[in-house]
Enzyme design. Structure first.
Site, PDB file in Angstrom:
ATOM      1  N   ASP A   6      43.093  45.632  29.517  1.00 11.14           N
ATOM      2  CA  ASP A   6      43.262  45.184  30.789  1.00 11.14           C
ATOM      3  C   ASP A   6      41.911  44.943  31.473  1.00 11.14           C
ATOM      4  O   ASP A   6      40.651  45.451  30.616  1.00 11.14           O
ATOM      5  CB  ASP A   6      43.957  46.376  31.764  1.00 11.14           C
ATOM      6  CG  ASP A   6      43.663  46.201  33.188  1.00 11.14           C
ATOM      7  OD1 ASP A   6      44.138  44.849  33.674  1.00 11.14           O
ATOM      8  OD2 ASP A   6      43.802  47.067  33.969  1.00 11.14           O
ATOM      9  N   SER A   7      41.495  44.783  32.600  1.00  9.23           N
ATOM     10  CA  SER A   7      40.126  44.608  33.094  1.00  9.23           C
ATOM     11  C   SER A   7      39.600  45.932  33.124  1.00  9.23           C
ATOM     12  O   SER A   7      38.430  46.241  33.413  1.00  9.23           O
ATOM     13  CB  SER A   7      39.898  43.847  34.510  1.00  9.23           C
ATOM     14  OG  SER A   7      40.933  44.646  35.397  1.00  9.23           O
ATOM     15  N   TYR A  38      39.059  41.260  37.664  1.00  9.51           N
ATOM     16  CA  TYR A  38      39.532  39.970  37.582  1.00  9.51           C
ATOM     17  C   TYR A  38      39.805  39.279  38.722  1.00  9.51           C
ATOM     18  O   TYR A  38      39.543  38.253  38.747  1.00  9.51           O
ATOM     19  CB  TYR A  38      40.278  39.963  36.395  1.00  9.51           C
ATOM     20  CG  TYR A  38      40.178  40.407  34.836  1.00  9.51           C
ATOM     21  CD1 TYR A  38      38.901  40.472  34.631  1.00  9.51           C
ATOM     22  CD2 TYR A  38      41.045  40.412  34.066  1.00  9.51           C
ATOM     23  CE1 TYR A  38      38.291  40.818  33.154  1.00  9.51           C
ATOM     24  CE2 TYR A  38      40.474  40.676  32.563  1.00  9.51           C
ATOM     25  CZ  TYR A  38      39.323  41.032  32.137  1.00  9.51           C
ATOM     26  OH  TYR A  38      38.949  41.356  30.985  1.00  9.51           O
ATOM     27  N   GLY A  39      40.613  39.949  39.576  1.00  6.99           N
ATOM     28  CA  GLY A  39      41.185  39.378  40.563  1.00  6.99           C
ATOM     29  C   GLY A  39      40.384  38.368  41.607  1.00  6.99           C
ATOM     30  O   GLY A  39      41.170  37.853  42.070  1.00  6.99           O
ATOM     31  N   CYS A  69      47.961  43.470  32.054  1.00  7.88           N
ATOM     32  CA  CYS A  69      47.143  42.832  33.309  1.00  7.88           C
ATOM     33  C   CYS A  69      47.888  41.783  33.855  1.00  7.88           C
ATOM     34  O   CYS A  69      48.046  40.570  33.028  1.00  7.88           O
ATOM     35  CB  CYS A  69      45.632  42.517  32.975  1.00  7.88           C
ATOM     36  SG  CYS A  69      44.837  41.784  34.146  1.00  7.88           S
ATOM     37  N   ASN A  70      48.446  41.812  35.013  1.00  9.43           N
ATOM     38  CA  ASN A  70      49.208  40.560  35.638  1.00  9.43           C
ATOM     39  C   ASN A  70      48.188  39.573  35.565  1.00  9.43           C
ATOM     40  O   ASN A  70      48.577  38.182  35.607  1.00  9.43           O
ATOM     41  CB  ASN A  70      49.693  41.089  36.846  1.00  9.43           C
ATOM     42  CG  ASN A  70      50.853  41.828  36.816  1.00  9.43           C
ATOM     43  OD1 ASN A  70      52.021  41.675  36.969  1.00  9.43           O
ATOM     44  ND2 ASN A  70      50.413  43.114  36.694  1.00  9.43           N
ATOM     45  N   THR A  71      46.881  39.670  36.118  1.00 12.89           N
ATOM     46  CA  THR A  71      46.222  38.478  36.459  1.00 12.89           C
ATOM     47  C   THR A  71      45.841  37.794  35.240  1.00 12.89           C
ATOM     48  O   THR A  71      45.855  36.786  34.989  1.00 12.89           O
ATOM     49  CB  THR A  71      44.771  39.166  37.125  1.00 12.89           C
ATOM     50  OG1 THR A  71      45.031  40.059  38.253  1.00 12.89           O
ATOM     51  CG2 THR A  71      43.713  38.101  37.386  1.00 12.89           C
ATOM     52  N   GLU A 148      39.944  51.534  40.345  1.00 13.51           N
ATOM     53  CA  GLU A 148      38.858  51.741  39.290  1.00 13.51           C
ATOM     54  C   GLU A 148      37.799  52.483  39.590  1.00 13.51           C
ATOM     55  O   GLU A 148      37.519  53.290  38.698  1.00 13.51           O
ATOM     56  CB  GLU A 148      38.429  50.308  39.087  1.00 13.51           C
ATOM     57  CG  GLU A 148      37.453  50.023  37.934  1.00 13.51           C
ATOM     58  CD  GLU A 148      38.397  50.148  36.586  1.00 13.51           C
ATOM     59  OE1 GLU A 148      39.624  49.741  36.852  1.00 13.51           O
ATOM     60  OE2 GLU A 148      38.013  50.500  35.540  1.00 13.51           O
ATOM     61  N   CYS A 180      50.287  44.301  40.139  1.00 12.38           N
ATOM     62  CA  CYS A 180      49.005  44.535  39.482  1.00 12.38           C
ATOM     63  C   CYS A 180      48.847  45.875  39.131  1.00 12.38           C
ATOM     64  O   CYS A 180      49.397  46.872  39.546  1.00 12.38           O
ATOM     65  CB  CYS A 180      47.745  44.421  40.341  1.00 12.38           C
ATOM     66  SG  CYS A 180      46.389  45.138  39.881  1.00 12.38           S
ATOM     67  N   THR A 181      48.866  45.950  37.634  1.00 15.09           N
ATOM     68  CA  THR A 181      48.864  47.283  36.813  1.00 15.09           C
ATOM     69  C   THR A 181      48.112  48.641  37.622  1.00 15.09           C
ATOM     70  O   THR A 181      48.339  49.530  37.427  1.00 15.09           O
ATOM     71  CB  THR A 181      48.653  47.121  35.545  1.00 15.09           C
ATOM     72  OG1 THR A 181      47.248  46.630  35.229  1.00 15.09           O
ATOM     73  CG2 THR A 181      49.624  46.451  34.714  1.00 15.09           C
ATOM     74  N   HIS A 182      46.939  48.245  38.225  1.00 16.81           N
ATOM     75  CA  HIS A 182      46.240  49.080  38.911  1.00 16.81           C
ATOM     76  C   HIS A 182      47.061  49.791  40.058  1.00 16.81           C
ATOM     77  O   HIS A 182      46.908  51.121  40.555  1.00 16.81           O
ATOM     78  CB  HIS A 182      45.017  48.574  39.507  1.00 16.81           C
ATOM     79  CG  HIS A 182      43.743  48.253  38.746  1.00 16.81           C
ATOM     80  ND1 HIS A 182      43.679  47.469  37.663  1.00 16.81           N
ATOM     81  CD2 HIS A 182      42.496  48.896  38.336  1.00 16.81           C
ATOM     82  CE1 HIS A 182      42.605  47.324  36.818  1.00 16.81           C
ATOM     83  NE2 HIS A 182      41.879  48.468  37.474  1.00 16.81           N
TER      84      HIS A 182
HETATM   85  N1  DGL Z   1      45.222  45.336  36.371  1.00 18.27           N
HETATM   86  C1  DGL Z   1      44.960  43.847  36.738  1.00 18.27           C
HETATM   87  C2  DGL Z   1      46.406  43.230  37.235  1.00 18.27           C
HETATM   88  O1  DGL Z   1      47.165  43.695  36.710  1.00 18.27           O
HETATM   89  C3  DGL Z   1      43.676  43.387  37.336  1.00 18.27           C
HETATM   90  C4  DGL Z   1      42.915  43.859  38.583  1.00 18.27           C
HETATM   91  C5  DGL Z   1      41.618  43.095  38.818  1.00 18.27           C
HETATM   92  O2  DGL Z   1      40.905  43.373  37.399  1.00 18.27           O
HETATM   93  O3  DGL Z   1      41.546  42.991  39.529  1.00 18.27           O
HETATM   94  O4  DGL Z   1      46.493  42.182  37.605  1.00 18.27           O
END
Ligand code: DGL
Length: 226
Positions: A6-7, A38-39, A69-71, A148, A180-182
């Protein structure tokens, strides 16, 4: 070895589910913390990071990659599969389908990063599974960074989260997809606000089941479409 990445630390919510499902699996987790989030990055940048990480993990002996990570999945899972045709790749996409299948009000929301929210992949997912529903895609800038940096227990952020949820609930949304996994780590903050009005949808356990089906070896792979 299964490589999960993931990011940053959001994918740990997926890693935990995989570890529960496969307690003896050889797991390796990579957090691209030098480039998180990443978003808010351009699509090409996200793709470049995913391909570099994929190459690194495969060189280290990973035979299955989990894009936790969805992104990253939205912008790069196809390119990653092309780069490693002999490696199984499991991606993560927002749980639009389970939300669409269980909503009673016909109104669902997807909370996601800006990059996921604007992605073609999410648009397709909504069109394939929820075209008949009222779907609100809500970009949540800064939320992944809050997680994060572990700065999500203050009153200001709680107010921001409530301010995002309130109009959705007032609109009658009864399924809120954590896209988003976060955001899995924000569930304790959201649950009291949505209690009795909406359910939060997280796909970590379903991703783990998909990893089990892939068996940790072999080729092919699938992006989870619940
Ligand atoms: N955890 C990531 C997701 O599922 C990305 C969050 C990020 O880095 O912006 O999209």
């Amino acid at each position: 070895m299964i490589g999960v990445f993931d990011s940053g630390l959001g994918g740990l919510s997926v890693l935990a589910a995989i570890a529960r499902a496969l307690p003896h699996a050889d797991l390796s987790y990579l957090a691209d913390t030098a480039h998180v989030p990443y978003g808010d990055k351009p699509d090409g940048f996200i793709r470049g990071r995913v391909l570099a990480i994929g190459r690194h993990l495969v060189e280290r002996g990973c035979t299955l990659l989990v894009v936790a990570c969805n992104t990253a999945t939205a912008h790069a899972v196809t390119a990653l599969r092309h780069q490693h045709p002999g490696v199984a790749v499991v991606g993560v996409e927002p749980g639009v389908k389970p939300a669409a299948q269980t909503t009673r009000s016909g109104r669902i929301a997807v909370l996601a990063t800006e990059a996921t929210a604007r992605s073609e992949r999410l648009a397709h997912l909504v069109r394939d599974h929820a075209a008949h529903l009222d779907v609100r895609v809500v970009p949540c800038p800064g939320w992944a960074t809050r997680v994060e940096t572990l700065q999500f227990d203050g009153a200001d952020f709680a107010a921001e989260v409530q301010g995002t949820l309130r109009p959705l609930l007032d609109h009658g949304v009864d399924r809120i997809v954590l896209g988003c996994t976060h955001y899995a780590f924000l569930a304790p903050l959201m649950t009291p606000a949505v209690q009795g009005r909406a359910e939060l949808i997280d796909v970590a356990d379903a991703v783990a089941r998909q990893v089990v089906r892939q068996g940790g070896t072999g080729s092919g792979g699938a992006t989870l479409r619940l």
